[in-house]
Design a protein around this motif. Structure first.
Motif, PDB file in Angstrom:
ATOM      1  N   PRO A 299       0.632  -1.133   0.050  1.00 21.72           N
ATOM      2  CA  PRO A 299       0.073   0.026  -0.205  1.00 21.72           C
ATOM      3  C   PRO A 299       0.992   1.167  -0.146  1.00 21.72           C
ATOM      4  O   PRO A 299       0.342   2.404  -0.470  1.00 21.72           O
ATOM      5  N   THR A 300       2.016   1.078   0.623  1.00 28.58           N
ATOM      6  CA  THR A 300       2.747   2.502   0.455  1.00 28.58           C
ATOM      7  C   THR A 300       3.705   2.608  -0.885  1.00 28.58           C
ATOM      8  O   THR A 300       4.226   3.851  -0.812  1.00 28.58           O
ATOM      9  N   GLN A 301       3.669   1.751  -1.504  1.00 29.92           N
ATOM     10  CA  GLN A 301       4.394   1.971  -2.809  1.00 29.92           C
ATOM     11  C   GLN A 301       3.574   2.692  -3.806  1.00 29.92           C
ATOM     12  O   GLN A 301       2.282   2.954  -3.761  1.00 29.92           O
ATOM     13  N   ASN A 302       4.191   3.523  -4.883  1.00 31.42           N
ATOM     14  CA  ASN A 302       3.952   4.234  -5.883  1.00 31.42           C
ATOM     15  C   ASN A 302       4.085   3.453  -7.249  1.00 31.42           C
ATOM     16  O   ASN A 302       3.392   3.716  -8.344  1.00 31.42           O
ATOM     17  N   PHE A 303       5.108   2.611  -7.146  1.00 33.76           N
ATOM     18  CA  PHE A 303       5.521   1.912  -8.468  1.00 33.76           C
ATOM     19  C   PHE A 303       5.932   0.597  -8.056  1.00 33.76           C
ATOM     20  O   PHE A 303       6.390   0.294  -6.863  1.00 33.76           O
ATOM     21  N   TRP A 304       5.371  -0.326  -8.860  1.00 34.99           N
ATOM     22  CA  TRP A 304       5.637  -1.919  -8.653  1.00 34.99           C
ATOM     23  C   TRP A 304       6.262  -2.463  -9.923  1.00 34.99           C
ATOM     24  O   TRP A 304       5.243  -2.316 -10.943  1.00 34.99           O
ATOM     25  N   LYS A 305       7.143  -3.359  -9.922  1.00 35.33           N
ATOM     26  CA  LYS A 305       7.428  -4.357 -11.180  1.00 35.33           C
ATOM     27  C   LYS A 305       6.829  -5.564 -10.887  1.00 35.33           C
ATOM     28  O   LYS A 305       7.440  -6.499 -10.166  1.00 35.33           O
ATOM     29  N   GLU A 306       5.925  -6.071 -11.855  1.00 38.73           N
ATOM     30  CA  GLU A 306       5.356  -7.392 -11.821  1.00 38.73           C
ATOM     31  C   GLU A 306       6.413  -8.485 -12.082  1.00 38.73           C
ATOM     32  O   GLU A 306       6.902  -8.189 -13.280  1.00 38.73           O
ATOM     33  N   PRO A 307       6.814  -9.621 -11.346  1.00 36.60           N
ATOM     34  CA  PRO A 307       7.926 -10.499 -11.685  1.00 36.60           C
ATOM     35  C   PRO A 307       7.968 -11.055 -12.871  1.00 36.60           C
ATOM     36  O   PRO A 307       8.993 -11.378 -13.333  1.00 36.60           O
ATOM     37  N   LEU A 308       6.633 -11.721 -13.348  1.00 41.53           N
ATOM     38  CA  LEU A 308       6.683 -12.489 -14.479  1.00 41.53           C
ATOM     39  C   LEU A 308       6.924 -11.909 -15.635  1.00 41.53           C
ATOM     40  O   LEU A 308       7.804 -12.378 -16.608  1.00 41.53           O
ATOM     41  N   THR A 309       6.239 -10.882 -15.827  1.00 39.23           N
ATOM     42  CA  THR A 309       6.538  -9.979 -17.380  1.00 39.23           C
ATOM     43  C   THR A 309       7.404  -8.535 -17.284  1.00 39.23           C
ATOM     44  O   THR A 309       7.939  -8.371 -18.120  1.00 39.23           O
ATOM     45  N   GLY A 310       7.619  -8.287 -15.985  1.00 39.90           N
ATOM     46  CA  GLY A 310       8.329  -7.011 -15.875  1.00 39.90           C
ATOM     47  C   GLY A 310       7.647  -6.100 -16.116  1.00 39.90           C
ATOM     48  O   GLY A 310       8.158  -4.775 -16.376  1.00 39.90           O
ATOM     49  N   ILE A 311       6.158  -5.952 -16.224  1.00 41.72           N
ATOM     50  CA  ILE A 311       5.516  -4.959 -16.401  1.00 41.72           C
ATOM     51  C   ILE A 311       5.620  -4.035 -15.272  1.00 41.72           C
ATOM     52  O   ILE A 311       5.228  -4.464 -14.137  1.00 41.72           O
ATOM     53  N   THR A 312       5.782  -2.768 -15.366  1.00 45.00           N
ATOM     54  CA  THR A 312       5.719  -1.639 -14.304  1.00 45.00           C
ATOM     55  C   THR A 312       4.462  -1.138 -14.275  1.00 45.00           C
ATOM     56  O   THR A 312       3.836  -0.549 -15.125  1.00 45.00           O
ATOM     57  N   PHE A 313       3.981  -1.006 -12.882  1.00 43.14           N
ATOM     58  CA  PHE A 313       2.583  -0.410 -12.638  1.00 43.14           C
ATOM     59  C   PHE A 313       2.907   0.800 -11.650  1.00 43.14           C
ATOM     60  O   PHE A 313       3.809   0.932 -10.970  1.00 43.14           O
ATOM     61  N   VAL A 314       1.887   1.797 -11.845  1.00 43.72           N
ATOM     62  CA  VAL A 314       1.984   3.018 -11.428  1.00 43.72           C
ATOM     63  C   VAL A 314       0.565   3.011 -10.347  1.00 43.72           C
ATOM     64  O   VAL A 314      -0.352   2.842 -10.938  1.00 43.72           O
ATOM     65  N   ARG A 315       0.725   3.271  -9.254  1.00 48.20           N
ATOM     66  CA  ARG A 315      -0.651   3.483  -8.637  1.00 48.20           C
ATOM     67  C   ARG A 315      -1.097   4.744  -8.467  1.00 48.20           C
ATOM     68  O   ARG A 315      -0.443   5.840  -8.251  1.00 48.20           O
ATOM     69  N   LEU A 316      -2.254   4.884  -8.995  1.00 43.42           N
ATOM     70  CA  LEU A 316      -2.860   6.468  -8.997  1.00 43.42           C
ATOM     71  C   LEU A 316      -3.923   6.471  -7.977  1.00 43.42           C
ATOM     72  O   LEU A 316      -4.628   5.590  -7.461  1.00 43.42           O
ATOM     73  N   PRO A 317      -3.967   7.742  -7.565  1.00 42.05           N
ATOM     74  CA  PRO A 317      -4.563   7.851  -6.044  1.00 42.05           C
ATOM     75  C   PRO A 317      -6.169   7.893  -6.519  1.00 42.05           C
ATOM     76  O   PRO A 317      -6.668   8.122  -7.742  1.00 42.05           O
ATOM     77  N   SER A 318      -7.026   7.568  -5.478  1.00 46.40           N
ATOM     78  CA  SER A 318      -8.520   7.923  -5.775  1.00 46.40           C
ATOM     79  C   SER A 318      -8.743   9.420  -5.947  1.00 46.40           C
ATOM     80  O   SER A 318      -7.860  10.287  -5.596  1.00 46.40           O
ATOM     81  N   GLY A 319      -9.873   9.732  -6.587  1.00 47.47           N
ATOM     82  CA  GLY A 319     -10.127  11.139  -7.048  1.00 47.47           C
ATOM     83  C   GLY A 319     -11.459  11.380  -7.876  1.00 47.47           C
ATOM     84  O   GLY A 319     -11.816  10.228  -8.428  1.00 47.47           O
ATOM     85  N   CYS A 320     -11.747  12.386  -8.077  1.00 46.09           N
ATOM     86  CA  CYS A 320     -12.608  12.778  -9.129  1.00 46.09           C
ATOM     87  C   CYS A 320     -12.103  13.704 -10.237  1.00 46.09           C
ATOM     88  O   CYS A 320     -11.260  14.282 -10.043  1.00 46.09           O
ATOM     89  N   PHE A 321     -12.797  13.629 -11.321  1.00 46.05           N
ATOM     90  CA  PHE A 321     -12.496  14.576 -12.449  1.00 46.05           C
ATOM     91  C   PHE A 321     -13.556  14.880 -13.228  1.00 46.05           C
ATOM     92  O   PHE A 321     -14.617  14.267 -13.217  1.00 46.05           O
ATOM     93  N   SER A 322     -13.552  15.903 -14.159  1.00 46.99           N
ATOM     94  CA  SER A 322     -14.633  16.060 -15.140  1.00 46.99           C
ATOM     95  C   SER A 322     -14.224  15.505 -16.566  1.00 46.99           C
ATOM     96  O   SER A 322     -13.430  15.721 -17.062  1.00 46.99           O
ATOM     97  N   MET A 323     -15.276  14.300 -16.791  1.00 44.58           N
ATOM     98  CA  MET A 323     -15.065  13.422 -17.784  1.00 44.58           C
ATOM     99  C   MET A 323     -15.826  14.207 -19.106  1.00 44.58           C
ATOM    100  O   MET A 323     -16.999  14.129 -18.923  1.00 44.58           O
ATOM    101  N   GLY A 324     -15.290  13.869 -20.298  1.00 45.48           N
ATOM    102  CA  GLY A 324     -15.954  14.566 -21.319  1.00 45.48           C
ATOM    103  C   GLY A 324     -15.226  15.590 -22.084  1.00 45.48           C
ATOM    104  O   GLY A 324     -14.010  15.960 -21.606  1.00 45.48           O
ATOM    105  N   CYS A 325     -15.673  16.169 -22.828  1.00 42.09           N
ATOM    106  CA  CYS A 325     -15.203  17.285 -23.863  1.00 42.09           C
ATOM    107  C   CYS A 325     -15.899  18.353 -23.673  1.00 42.09           C
ATOM    108  O   CYS A 325     -17.037  18.478 -23.527  1.00 42.09           O
TER     109      CYS A 325
END
Length: 523
Positions: free
Chosen positions: A290-316
């Motif tokens: 839970p305290t990490q912001n980046f994590w590398k998945e060991p099988l594939t090496g895919i790097t994940f970034v943790r995005l915070p919860s939040g709200c935004f205005s979706m649309g154009c």
């Protein structure tokens, strides 16, 4: 114009095992446990204690109340899973699930419950809020023991149960046909806010919805996913605990019945507390913390970034296609997303195949894959890792694209050339991931390079249907089109804007479309 853009216009034009004797044995076993007072030699002493009242009614003794396929089967399997988690279980099914039996079970529970205990109430049966005599109060229908008189049970009978003790409570209502969204507004006066414990509820569907469709294991969708969740699949951060938020993050995108819209609520006064299960799989040592912001998945090496919860205005907001309107507020739980598009090398590690049109480039994004292919990838990837990776929802994708600045432009810039490979600069091919500038969430290639599949079914009017919290237009067999986002190396720059929507048939493969993946976590 490339094939994916043609599809968008085309879509807009087209608009217009459980055997019966096992059940008896299970029921008898559970009844004996409760009658004998849950002997400590069987369950051991556990502080806090965990109790469950499980009710399942498939066959009603009343022509006015419809029978429900699999409700009893669902209840039995729920009881079996909870027994393995050291719950002390009362199981009432069909003729045993009368008003008298339920009230008697509640009375006996009161004598056992103490401060800090956990109580789970699961009800699979009929329920509604518009029963003529009871007004608009939420009620559940027990088995009718007397055809001449019928007495439903008010939901507050369960939510009001702890009059003295502080309990952690979870109510799961897999109700059918007349199911209603029994949200906090209907329970506000019945949930004392002074209790510093979790009090939460999950409901299978809103009014008039039907959840009689069964999955491959003969469970209804909500319970089927709950069973998987409680077996450990919902331990999304690998810490050995399964929280209410993790259960909901697991269930919401996976309940794909188009006629069912599950809901989850925390009762008023308990927003800072979460009902918690212990994962039978235990902690996963190589998982993101839970305290990490980046994590590398060991099988594939895919790097994940943790995005915070939040709200935004979706649309154009400017120069918009109609399917990108109206602008609306969306709020999302925290989630992990791959920093780059999945590459050819990463695909090969999971699938042991190479479908790309531009094959032979390890760090090019994988392409020439359909939406259906991505689901095969997730299934095999999840089997190999014991996790629950998935495609991002369309809302999660746009939230990730606009970044912390929440700009209504390209991902990380107002000029596409710095952040994306498009028709302007691609030399008619994709490129290694991560060569352009990243956005404020540290994500690359959200604009350009290849289009990216999303979980959602494409609907031109999706934004008028979105819920505020974690919206998704669920995958549908009736509508073969799925959302793709982000533009590609062969599209004009405008199509790589964060708010631009596009679509493609779920079974179509071409050299323009790839994907990135998401891993849900609790907030």
């Amino acid at each position: 114009m490339n094939d994916t853009l043609k599809n968008k216009q085309e879509t807009k034009r087209q608009k217009g095992m459980f055997k019966p004797y096992h059940a008896k044995i299970c029921l008898l076993f559970l009844s004996v446990l409760f009658i004998t007072g849950f002997p400590s030699t069987l369950f051991g002493k556990k502080i806090p204690s965990r109790y469950a009242l499980i009710i399942g009614i498939s066959k009603y003794n009343d022509s006015q109340i419809k029978n429900i396929p699999a409700a009893t089967n669902d209840a039995i399997h729920m009881a079996r899973v909870l027994l393995k988690q050291n719950y002390k279980v009362i199981l009432l099914t069909d003729k045993k699930a009368t008003h008298t039996a339920i009230q008697s079970s509640l009375t006996r529970l009161k004598t056992h419950l103490s401060n800090g205990d956990y109580l789970l109430v699961y009800f699979a049966g009929q329920a509604q809020t518009n029963f003529s005599f009871w007004g608009s109060r939420p009620i559940l229908f027990p088995y009718n023991e007397n055809p001449m008189t019928y007495t439903p049970i008010e939901l507050k009978t369960f939510t009001d149960l702890p009059s003295k003790q502080g309990l952690n409570q979870l109510f799961i209502l897999d109700t059918c046909l007349s199911g209603e969204d029994f949200g906090p507004a209907k329970l506000k006066s019945h949930a004392p806010s002074q209790d510093q414990f979790a009090r939460q509820i999950i409901i299978a569907g809103t009014k008039y919805q039907n959840n009689t469709i069964l999955d491959s294991q003969n469970h209804r969708p909500l319970t089927g996913q709950l069973l998987n969740a409680l077996k450990g699949d919902a331990d999304l951060n690998g810490d050995g605990r399964i929280t209410f938020k993790e259960i909901w993050a697991y269930i919401a995108p996976n309940v794909t019945n188009p006629t069912q819209t599950p809901r989850a609520h925390t009762l008023p006064g308990h927003q800072n507390f979460d009902y918690v299960f212990i994962s039978p799989k235990g902690p996963i040592s190589n998982g993101p913390q839970p305290t990490q912001n980046f994590w590398k998945e060991p099988l594939t090496g895919i790097t994940f970034v943790r995005l915070p919860s939040g709200c935004f205005s979706m649309g154009c907001r400017k120069d918009c296609d109609t399917d990108s309107l109206p602008v609306h507020t969306v709020c999302l739980n925290s989630f992990w997303i791959s920093q780059h598009e999945v590459t050819q090398r990463q695909w090969l590690k999971v699938m042991e195949s190479q479908p790309s049109y531009f094959s032979g480039h390890d760090h090019y994004p994988i392409e020439n894959i359909s939406w259906t292919d991505t689901q095969d990838f997730m299934r095999i990837f999840n089997e190999k890792t014991g996790r629950n990776y998935r495609l991002p929802t369309e809302a999660e994708w746009e939230y990730a694209c606009v970044g912390a600045e929440k700009k209504d432009s390209y991902s990380g810039a107002d000029d596409s050339r710095n952040v994306s490979w498009t028709l302007l600069n691609s030399n008619d091919q994709p490129h290694d991931v991560g060569q352009k500038e990243k956005n404020s969430f540290q994500l690359f290639d959200m604009s350009g390079n290849v289009y990216e599949w999303c979980m959602d079914t494409y609907d031109e009017n999706a934004y008028r249907q979105h819920t505020k919290q974690n919206p998704i237009i669920k995958p549908s067999e009736k509508n073969p089109y799925r959302v793709i986002r982000g533009g590609c190396w062969d599209s004009e720059a405008i199509y790589s804007k964060c708010n631009n929507r596009n679509n493609q048939s779920r079974n179509k493969r071409n050299r323009y479309t790839g994907f990135r993946i998401v891993y849900s976590v609790s907030q």
